[in-house]
Design a protein around this motif. Structure first.
Motif, PDB file in Angstrom:
ATOM      1  N   LEU A  18       0.833  -1.203   0.000  1.00  0.00           N
ATOM      2  CA  LEU A  18       0.000   0.000   0.000  1.00  0.00           C
ATOM      3  C   LEU A  18       0.867   1.252   0.000  1.00  0.00           C
ATOM      4  O   LEU A  18       0.659   2.182  -0.795  1.00  0.00           O
ATOM      5  CB  LEU A  18      -0.921  -0.013   1.227  1.00  0.00           C
ATOM      6  CG  LEU A  18      -1.857   1.175   1.378  1.00  0.00           C
ATOM      7  CD1 LEU A  18      -2.970   1.117   0.342  1.00  0.00           C
ATOM      8  CD2 LEU A  18      -2.453   1.184   2.783  1.00  0.00           C
ATOM      9  N   LEU A  22       1.199   4.259  -2.807  1.00  0.00           N
ATOM     10  CA  LEU A  22       1.001   5.674  -2.476  1.00  0.00           C
ATOM     11  C   LEU A  22       2.204   6.509  -2.912  1.00  0.00           C
ATOM     12  O   LEU A  22       2.046   7.580  -3.515  1.00  0.00           O
ATOM     13  CB  LEU A  22       0.767   5.840  -0.967  1.00  0.00           C
ATOM     14  CG  LEU A  22      -0.575   5.351  -0.438  1.00  0.00           C
ATOM     15  CD1 LEU A  22      -0.551   5.278   1.080  1.00  0.00           C
ATOM     16  CD2 LEU A  22      -1.707   6.252  -0.919  1.00  0.00           C
ATOM     17  N   GLU A  85      -7.068   2.204  10.895  1.00  0.00           N
ATOM     18  CA  GLU A  85      -8.400   2.610  10.436  1.00  0.00           C
ATOM     19  C   GLU A  85      -8.629   4.105  10.612  1.00  0.00           C
ATOM     20  O   GLU A  85      -9.417   4.696   9.876  1.00  0.00           O
ATOM     21  CB  GLU A  85      -9.470   1.794  11.156  1.00  0.00           C
ATOM     22  CG  GLU A  85      -9.516   0.361  10.656  1.00  0.00           C
ATOM     23  CD  GLU A  85     -10.526  -0.516  11.370  1.00  0.00           C
ATOM     24  OE1 GLU A  85     -11.042  -0.123  12.435  1.00  0.00           O
ATOM     25  OE2 GLU A  85     -10.800  -1.620  10.855  1.00  0.00           O
ATOM     26  N   ILE A  88      -6.922   5.119   7.127  1.00  0.00           N
ATOM     27  CA  ILE A  88      -7.438   4.669   5.827  1.00  0.00           C
ATOM     28  C   ILE A  88      -8.901   4.253   5.858  1.00  0.00           C
ATOM     29  O   ILE A  88      -9.449   3.836   4.856  1.00  0.00           O
ATOM     30  CB  ILE A  88      -6.583   3.528   5.244  1.00  0.00           C
ATOM     31  CG1 ILE A  88      -6.707   2.246   6.067  1.00  0.00           C
ATOM     32  CG2 ILE A  88      -5.132   3.958   5.105  1.00  0.00           C
ATOM     33  CD1 ILE A  88      -6.101   1.035   5.384  1.00  0.00           C
ATOM     34  N   ARG A  99      -6.836  11.336   5.396  1.00  0.00           N
ATOM     35  CA  ARG A  99      -7.899  10.646   4.664  1.00  0.00           C
ATOM     36  C   ARG A  99      -8.239  11.372   3.366  1.00  0.00           C
ATOM     37  O   ARG A  99      -8.486  10.731   2.349  1.00  0.00           O
ATOM     38  CB  ARG A  99      -9.137  10.544   5.556  1.00  0.00           C
ATOM     39  CG  ARG A  99     -10.256   9.710   5.016  1.00  0.00           C
ATOM     40  CD  ARG A  99     -10.163   8.232   5.337  1.00  0.00           C
ATOM     41  NE  ARG A  99      -9.987   7.935   6.726  1.00  0.00           N
ATOM     42  CZ  ARG A  99     -10.947   7.732   7.600  1.00  0.00           C
ATOM     43  NH1 ARG A  99     -12.201   7.776   7.219  1.00  0.00           N
ATOM     44  NH2 ARG A  99     -10.672   7.455   8.841  1.00  0.00           N
ATOM     45  N   TYR A 102      -5.491  10.586   0.908  1.00  0.00           N
ATOM     46  CA  TYR A 102      -5.545   9.151   0.621  1.00  0.00           C
ATOM     47  C   TYR A 102      -6.714   8.828  -0.308  1.00  0.00           C
ATOM     48  O   TYR A 102      -6.546   8.154  -1.324  1.00  0.00           O
ATOM     49  CB  TYR A 102      -5.666   8.390   1.943  1.00  0.00           C
ATOM     50  CG  TYR A 102      -5.658   6.894   1.802  1.00  0.00           C
ATOM     51  CD1 TYR A 102      -4.454   6.204   1.703  1.00  0.00           C
ATOM     52  CD2 TYR A 102      -6.840   6.163   1.790  1.00  0.00           C
ATOM     53  CE1 TYR A 102      -4.427   4.823   1.591  1.00  0.00           C
ATOM     54  CE2 TYR A 102      -6.822   4.781   1.671  1.00  0.00           C
ATOM     55  CZ  TYR A 102      -5.616   4.120   1.572  1.00  0.00           C
ATOM     56  OH  TYR A 102      -5.598   2.748   1.460  1.00  0.00           O
ATOM     57  N   ASN A 103      -7.888   9.327   0.027  1.00  0.00           N
ATOM     58  CA  ASN A 103      -9.074   9.047  -0.789  1.00  0.00           C
ATOM     59  C   ASN A 103      -8.947   9.619  -2.193  1.00  0.00           C
ATOM     60  O   ASN A 103      -9.423   9.019  -3.159  1.00  0.00           O
ATOM     61  CB  ASN A 103     -10.335   9.553  -0.101  1.00  0.00           C
ATOM     62  CG  ASN A 103     -10.726   8.674   1.068  1.00  0.00           C
ATOM     63  OD1 ASN A 103     -10.318   7.529   1.167  1.00  0.00           O
ATOM     64  ND2 ASN A 103     -11.523   9.225   1.972  1.00  0.00           N
ATOM     65  N   LEU A 106      -6.918   7.225  -4.150  1.00  0.00           N
ATOM     66  CA  LEU A 106      -7.632   5.977  -4.435  1.00  0.00           C
ATOM     67  C   LEU A 106      -8.356   6.038  -5.780  1.00  0.00           C
ATOM     68  O   LEU A 106      -8.560   5.021  -6.425  1.00  0.00           O
ATOM     69  CB  LEU A 106      -8.651   5.667  -3.335  1.00  0.00           C
ATOM     70  CG  LEU A 106      -8.141   4.926  -2.117  1.00  0.00           C
ATOM     71  CD1 LEU A 106      -9.245   4.769  -1.086  1.00  0.00           C
ATOM     72  CD2 LEU A 106      -7.552   3.574  -2.470  1.00  0.00           C
ATOM     73  N   LEU A 112      -3.401   0.850  -6.365  1.00  0.00           N
ATOM     74  CA  LEU A 112      -3.624   1.343  -5.011  1.00  0.00           C
ATOM     75  C   LEU A 112      -4.949   0.811  -4.467  1.00  0.00           C
ATOM     76  O   LEU A 112      -5.034   0.409  -3.301  1.00  0.00           O
ATOM     77  CB  LEU A 112      -3.601   2.880  -4.973  1.00  0.00           C
ATOM     78  CG  LEU A 112      -3.889   3.515  -3.614  1.00  0.00           C
ATOM     79  CD1 LEU A 112      -2.896   3.054  -2.554  1.00  0.00           C
ATOM     80  CD2 LEU A 112      -3.884   5.031  -3.717  1.00  0.00           C
ATOM     81  N   VAL A 113      -5.968   0.791  -5.298  1.00  0.00           N
ATOM     82  CA  VAL A 113      -7.275   0.266  -4.872  1.00  0.00           C
ATOM     83  C   VAL A 113      -7.138  -1.201  -4.459  1.00  0.00           C
ATOM     84  O   VAL A 113      -7.690  -1.626  -3.445  1.00  0.00           O
ATOM     85  CB  VAL A 113      -8.328   0.443  -5.988  1.00  0.00           C
ATOM     86  CG1 VAL A 113      -9.621  -0.275  -5.633  1.00  0.00           C
ATOM     87  CG2 VAL A 113      -8.592   1.921  -6.232  1.00  0.00           C
ATOM     88  N   HIS A 116      -5.298  -1.333  -1.173  1.00  0.00           N
ATOM     89  CA  HIS A 116      -6.210  -0.873  -0.129  1.00  0.00           C
ATOM     90  C   HIS A 116      -7.167  -1.998   0.264  1.00  0.00           C
ATOM     91  O   HIS A 116      -7.373  -2.265   1.451  1.00  0.00           O
ATOM     92  CB  HIS A 116      -6.991   0.357  -0.611  1.00  0.00           C
ATOM     93  CG  HIS A 116      -8.096   0.773   0.309  1.00  0.00           C
ATOM     94  ND1 HIS A 116      -7.873   1.492   1.445  1.00  0.00           N
ATOM     95  CD2 HIS A 116      -9.438   0.552   0.256  1.00  0.00           C
ATOM     96  CE1 HIS A 116      -9.035   1.702   2.065  1.00  0.00           C
ATOM     97  NE2 HIS A 116      -9.983   1.138   1.354  1.00  0.00           N
ATOM     98  N   ARG A 120      -7.572  -3.719   3.892  1.00  0.00           N
ATOM     99  CA  ARG A 120      -8.872  -3.704   4.580  1.00  0.00           C
ATOM    100  C   ARG A 120      -9.290  -5.127   4.982  1.00  0.00           C
ATOM    101  O   ARG A 120      -9.798  -5.341   6.077  1.00  0.00           O
ATOM    102  CB  ARG A 120      -9.962  -3.077   3.687  1.00  0.00           C
ATOM    103  CG  ARG A 120      -9.803  -1.601   3.427  1.00  0.00           C
ATOM    104  CD  ARG A 120     -10.057  -0.681   4.621  1.00  0.00           C
ATOM    105  NE  ARG A 120     -11.253  -1.077   5.323  1.00  0.00           N
ATOM    106  CZ  ARG A 120     -11.292  -1.302   6.647  1.00  0.00           C
ATOM    107  NH1 ARG A 120     -10.240  -1.145   7.402  1.00  0.00           N
ATOM    108  NH2 ARG A 120     -12.410  -1.667   7.215  1.00  0.00           N
TER     109      ARG A 120
END
Length: 127
Positions: A18, A22, A85, A88, A99, A102-103, A106, A112-113, A116, A120
């Protein structure tokens, strides 16, 4: 190997992927970086990459804990999960500055997805 240590070792691997994704995307937005050493210096010192230090710090803490000979407790694993958490998701009261960046990333990288999603799933397994 103790089950919690195994789970956290897998999580550490997932986080490295991850983090790599990034850095790759942020480097594309930053532009030419020169040699690998110059790239490393940018990642660790340039304000453009500074937001990633929160994730890097958690990864370092996790690696240091995994190097310890003592068995990892469920409480420790849950604490790492909660800290991650906050960055992310899905924790609502998380780090909004991290966030947001980061979002946004994404949406820009399928790799990256995928990374991620893998992290998760690993986090969800810590219960």
């Amino acid at each position: 190997m103790h089950p919690m240590k195994t789970q956290l070792t897998e999580l550490a691997r997932g986080l490295r992927d991850l983090h790599k994704q990034l850095i790759h995307l942020e480097t594309q937005y930053f532009g030419a970086v020169g040699s690998p050493l110059e790239h490393l210096q940018l990642i660790t010192n340039h304000p453009h990459f500074a937001w990633l230090q929160k994730l890097s710090g958690l990864m370092t803490q996790l690696d240091e804990r995994l190097d310890d000979a003592e068995p990892v407790t469920l409480e420790e694993a849950k604490a790492f999960r909660q800290s991650l958490e906050m960055l992310i998701g899905p924790c609502e009261e998380g780090d909004t500055e991290f966030r947001a960046k980061y979002n946004a990333l994404l949406h820009d990288g399928p790799e990256l997805v995928m990374a991620h999603g893998a992290v998760r799933r690993l986090l969800a397994a810590i219960a």
